[in-house]
Motif scaffolding. Sequence first.
Motif, PDB file in Angstrom:
ATOM      1  N   SER A  26       0.814  -1.213   0.000  1.00 16.85           N
ATOM      2  CA  SER A  26       0.000   0.000   0.000  1.00 16.85           C
ATOM      3  C   SER A  26       0.850   1.266   0.000  1.00 16.85           C
ATOM      4  CB  SER A  26      -0.927   0.015   1.224  1.00 16.85           C
ATOM      5  OG  SER A  26      -0.171   0.143   2.419  1.00 16.85           O
ATOM      6  N   GLY A  27       2.148   1.119   0.258  1.00 16.92           N
ATOM      7  CA  GLY A  27       3.051   2.266   0.264  1.00 16.92           C
ATOM      8  C   GLY A  27       3.443   2.742   1.647  1.00 16.92           C
ATOM      9  N   SER A  28       2.758   2.287   2.704  1.00 10.98           N
ATOM     10  CA  SER A  28       3.150   2.687   4.053  1.00 10.98           C
ATOM     11  C   SER A  28       4.474   2.018   4.413  1.00 10.98           C
ATOM     12  CB  SER A  28       2.067   2.317   5.061  1.00 10.98           C
ATOM     13  OG  SER A  28       1.831   0.929   5.058  1.00 10.98           O
ATOM     14  N   SER A  29       5.221   2.635   5.307  1.00 20.55           N
ATOM     15  CA  SER A  29       6.552   2.132   5.612  1.00 20.55           C
ATOM     16  C   SER A  29       6.898   2.358   7.080  1.00 20.55           C
ATOM     17  CB  SER A  29       7.602   2.819   4.732  1.00 20.55           C
ATOM     18  OG  SER A  29       7.640   4.215   4.987  1.00 20.55           O
ATOM     19  N   VAL A  30       7.834   1.547   7.566  1.00 16.04           N
ATOM     20  CA  VAL A  30       8.392   1.670   8.901  1.00 16.04           C
ATOM     21  C   VAL A  30       9.905   1.677   8.766  1.00 16.04           C
ATOM     22  CG1 VAL A  30       8.630   0.638  11.184  1.00 16.04           C
ATOM     23  CG2 VAL A  30       6.447   0.493   9.973  1.00 16.04           C
ATOM     24  N   LYS A  31      10.541   2.676   9.370  1.00 18.29           N
ATOM     25  CA  LYS A  31      11.997   2.785   9.305  1.00 18.29           C
ATOM     26  C   LYS A  31      12.573   2.823  10.711  1.00 18.29           C
ATOM     27  CE  LYS A  31      15.815   5.576   7.486  1.00 18.29           C
ATOM     28  NZ  LYS A  31      16.194   6.797   6.727  1.00 18.29           N
ATOM     29  N   LEU A  32      13.532   1.958  10.975  1.00 18.94           N
ATOM     30  CA  LEU A  32      14.278   1.941  12.224  1.00 18.94           C
ATOM     31  C   LEU A  32      15.664   2.521  11.956  1.00 18.94           C
ATOM     32  CD1 LEU A  32      13.381  -1.688  13.388  1.00 18.94           C
ATOM     33  CD2 LEU A  32      12.220   0.446  14.012  1.00 18.94           C
ATOM     34  N   TYR A  33      16.126   3.430  12.793  1.00 17.98           N
ATOM     35  CA  TYR A  33      17.404   4.083  12.549  1.00 17.98           C
ATOM     36  C   TYR A  33      18.070   4.440  13.865  1.00 17.98           C
ATOM     37  CZ  TYR A  33      14.915   8.391  13.729  1.00 17.98           C
ATOM     38  OH  TYR A  33      14.187   9.351  14.383  1.00 17.98           O
ATOM     39  N   GLY A  34      19.307   4.869  13.773  1.00 14.97           N
ATOM     40  CA  GLY A  34      20.012   5.299  14.973  1.00 14.97           C
ATOM     41  C   GLY A  34      21.467   5.604  14.694  1.00 14.97           C
ATOM     42  N   GLN A  35      22.193   5.920  15.747  1.00  9.26           N
ATOM     43  CA  GLN A  35      23.621   6.183  15.627  1.00  9.26           C
ATOM     44  C   GLN A  35      24.276   6.060  16.990  1.00  9.26           C
ATOM     45  OE1 GLN A  35      23.381  10.256  14.093  1.00  9.26           O
ATOM     46  NE2 GLN A  35      24.037  11.050  16.074  1.00  9.26           N
ATOM     47  N   LEU A  36      25.571   5.752  16.973  1.00  9.67           N
ATOM     48  CA  LEU A  36      26.412   5.789  18.154  1.00  9.67           C
ATOM     49  C   LEU A  36      27.455   6.872  17.933  1.00  9.67           C
ATOM     50  CD1 LEU A  36      26.969   1.982  18.883  1.00  9.67           C
ATOM     51  CD2 LEU A  36      25.447   3.557  20.085  1.00  9.67           C
ATOM     52  N   SER A  37      27.724   7.676  18.971  1.00  9.41           N
ATOM     53  CA  SER A  37      28.581   8.847  18.799  1.00  9.41           C
ATOM     54  C   SER A  37      29.521   9.033  19.994  1.00  9.41           C
ATOM     55  CB  SER A  37      27.704  10.096  18.605  1.00  9.41           C
ATOM     56  OG  SER A  37      28.459  11.194  18.168  1.00  9.41           O
ATOM     57  N   PRO A  38      30.359   8.031  20.296  1.00 11.54           N
ATOM     58  CA  PRO A  38      31.282   8.154  21.430  1.00 11.54           C
ATOM     59  C   PRO A  38      32.466   9.052  21.087  1.00 11.54           C
ATOM     60  CG  PRO A  38      31.676   6.094  20.294  1.00 11.54           C
ATOM     61  CD  PRO A  38      30.489   6.730  19.615  1.00 11.54           C
ATOM     62  N   ALA A  39      33.021   9.713  22.099  1.00 15.00           N
ATOM     63  CA  ALA A  39      34.148  10.614  21.888  1.00 15.00           C
ATOM     64  C   ALA A  39      34.995  10.684  23.152  1.00 15.00           C
ATOM     65  CB  ALA A  39      33.665  12.009  21.511  1.00 15.00           C
ATOM     66  N   TYR A  40      36.221  11.141  22.986  1.00 18.05           N
ATOM     67  CA  TYR A  40      37.115  11.417  24.101  1.00 18.05           C
ATOM     68  C   TYR A  40      37.338  12.919  24.144  1.00 18.05           C
ATOM     69  CZ  TYR A  40      41.233  11.382  27.131  1.00 18.05           C
ATOM     70  OH  TYR A  40      42.116  11.613  28.148  1.00 18.05           O
ATOM     71  N   LEU A  41      37.016  13.540  25.291  1.00 17.38           N
ATOM     72  CA  LEU A  41      37.103  14.988  25.447  1.00 17.38           C
ATOM     73  C   LEU A  41      38.073  15.343  26.556  1.00 17.38           C
ATOM     74  CD1 LEU A  41      36.071  17.954  25.042  1.00 17.38           C
ATOM     75  CD2 LEU A  41      34.235  17.392  26.657  1.00 17.38           C
ATOM     76  N   SER A  42      38.966  16.292  26.282  1.00 17.35           N
ATOM     77  CA  SER A  42      39.849  16.830  27.312  1.00 17.35           C
ATOM     78  C   SER A  42      39.687  18.343  27.366  1.00 17.35           C
ATOM     79  CB  SER A  42      41.306  16.461  27.031  1.00 17.35           C
ATOM     80  OG  SER A  42      41.768  17.089  25.838  1.00 17.35           O
ATOM     81  N   TYR A  43      39.893  18.912  28.561  1.00 15.14           N
ATOM     82  CA  TYR A  43      39.731  20.357  28.756  1.00 15.14           C
ATOM     83  C   TYR A  43      40.763  20.838  29.767  1.00 15.14           C
ATOM     84  CZ  TYR A  43      37.503  24.846  29.835  1.00 15.14           C
ATOM     85  OH  TYR A  43      37.254  26.180  30.019  1.00 15.14           O
ATOM     86  N   ASP A  44      41.349  21.986  29.483  1.00 19.42           N
ATOM     87  CA  ASP A  44      42.318  22.613  30.384  1.00 19.42           C
ATOM     88  C   ASP A  44      41.855  24.039  30.633  1.00 19.42           C
ATOM     89  OD1 ASP A  44      44.578  23.978  31.487  1.00 19.42           O
ATOM     90  OD2 ASP A  44      45.890  22.422  30.697  1.00 19.42           O
ATOM     91  N   ASP A  45      41.585  24.391  31.910  1.00 18.64           N
ATOM     92  CA  ASP A  45      41.070  25.728  32.216  1.00 18.64           C
ATOM     93  C   ASP A  45      42.178  26.743  32.500  1.00 18.64           C
ATOM     94  OD1 ASP A  45      41.953  25.268  34.812  1.00 18.64           O
ATOM     95  OD2 ASP A  45      39.961  25.024  35.669  1.00 18.64           O
ATOM     96  N   GLY A  46      43.417  26.349  32.236  1.00 20.11           N
ATOM     97  CA  GLY A  46      44.548  27.228  32.470  1.00 20.11           C
ATOM     98  C   GLY A  46      45.328  26.876  33.721  1.00 20.11           C
ATOM     99  N   GLN A  47      44.655  26.146  34.651  1.00 21.57           N
ATOM    100  CA  GLN A  47      45.327  25.741  35.884  1.00 21.57           C
ATOM    101  C   GLN A  47      45.067  24.277  36.231  1.00 21.57           C
ATOM    102  OE1 GLN A  47      45.142  28.525  39.186  1.00 21.57           O
ATOM    103  NE2 GLN A  47      44.569  30.207  37.831  1.00 21.57           N
ATOM    104  N   GLU A  48      43.907  23.747  35.822  1.00 21.28           N
ATOM    105  CA  GLU A  48      43.580  22.346  36.030  1.00 21.28           C
ATOM    106  C   GLU A  48      43.009  21.779  34.737  1.00 21.28           C
ATOM    107  OE1 GLU A  48      41.403  21.147  39.492  1.00 21.28           O
ATOM    108  OE2 GLU A  48      42.010  22.929  40.620  1.00 21.28           O
ATOM    109  N   SER A  49      43.005  20.456  34.640  1.00 23.70           N
ATOM    110  CA  SER A  49      42.481  19.804  33.447  1.00 23.70           C
ATOM    111  C   SER A  49      41.690  18.570  33.842  1.00 23.70           C
ATOM    112  CB  SER A  49      43.613  19.432  32.489  1.00 23.70           C
ATOM    113  OG  SER A  49      44.506  18.520  33.100  1.00 23.70           O
ATOM    114  N   ASN A  50      40.859  18.114  32.931  1.00 27.40           N
ATOM    115  CA  ASN A  50      40.101  16.883  33.116  1.00 27.40           C
ATOM    116  C   ASN A  50      39.810  16.303  31.742  1.00 27.40           C
ATOM    117  OD1 ASN A  50      38.781  14.819  34.426  1.00 27.40           O
ATOM    118  ND2 ASN A  50      36.868  15.933  34.718  1.00 27.40           N
TER     119      ASN A  50
END
Length: 365
Positions: A26-50
């Motif tokens: 009939s033309g109706s449809s079902v779509k399953l979708y998604g994504q994974l988006s892992p990352a490594y983040l570092s930050y330095d505020d000028g005196q400490e970092s994490n």
Amino acid sequence: MRVTRVALLCTAIACPAAAQEFTNPSGSSVKLYGQLSPAYLSYDDGQESNAGLVDNNNSNSRVGITVNWPFADETSLKFNFETSLGFFQSNNLNITSFDGQQWYSWSENDIRKLEVSYQADFGTVWLGQGDMATDKIAEIDFSKTTIIGYSDYQAVAGGFAFRESDGTLSSIKIKNVFINLEGSRRMRLRYDTPDFNGFKFSAAAGENVLSGDNKYYYDAAIRYENTLGDVKLGAGLGYNYTVPKDGGDSTEAVMGSVSALHEPSGVNGTIALGQYMDGGDYVYVKAGWTGDIWDIGATSLAAEYYSSNDIGLDGSGSSWGLMAVQALKEQSTELYAGYRSYGLDSETVSYDDSDSFMVGARWKF
């Protein structure tokens, strides 16, 4: 736990795409979708970092389902449910994270879309949790680097606070100063006009039901997209109006963006800007290039600059960044890395410069 996180990153890089779409006669449809988006983040505020493993809030991990029922005369009814997966977001990391915080915690606030829409010759009507009219109006960007950076600047390291030069950790965070003022996702009623020679108008009214912030949201936007010769052009302009339910002060803002891509060369440029009606403004610019260096997929490089005045503090904020994205066509994956430097200028307080670096992968299925 750390092994699990590394395994997630490796899976995102190595797995093949697995999108599923089912259509009946009939033309109706079902779509399953998604994504994974892992990352490594570092930050330095000028005196400490994490640093730590996070979910990239520029385009976070999610799953969704779309059900489409087409009718006669090119009308259709669509249902869309989409949710983030609840991983710890890059804009929540700060100097003390992960102290007392969970890397995984799903709640109803992670629901991105729960909506129905009806499309006909008069346009499209949307009802439910989803994009307000100005959502993404300041994010029109043809650089193919938005996975690592765009005008929603706070998505990378928004939870980090600036360090005062005397060592005091201030209350001013990246997400207070580096914002693009556009709308977000709300429980709303929205209307989009049909496309008129590349132009489309949208308007919406809604409220934040999931987190209950006691405000009403109203906005409107106009968008344009077309190809003029060898140049792909996109632009948008929006206005939003926020009213507290208890009768407090309202907030008004205008914002917009324009992006152009010279398709033969891959050279592109983007500008986004916005302003509160009672003061405070910003401008964001990006210049980039996309090309096929290798057969595995397109390579995209870009440089960006953001400047704001009287947003988040009595003073100005500025930042510049560099980014690179490598597409892997067969794996439906993008590998990316980005660096940003941040600074504040105030007449009353001196702040240290800070910087962030993020590397990761997005796998779509």
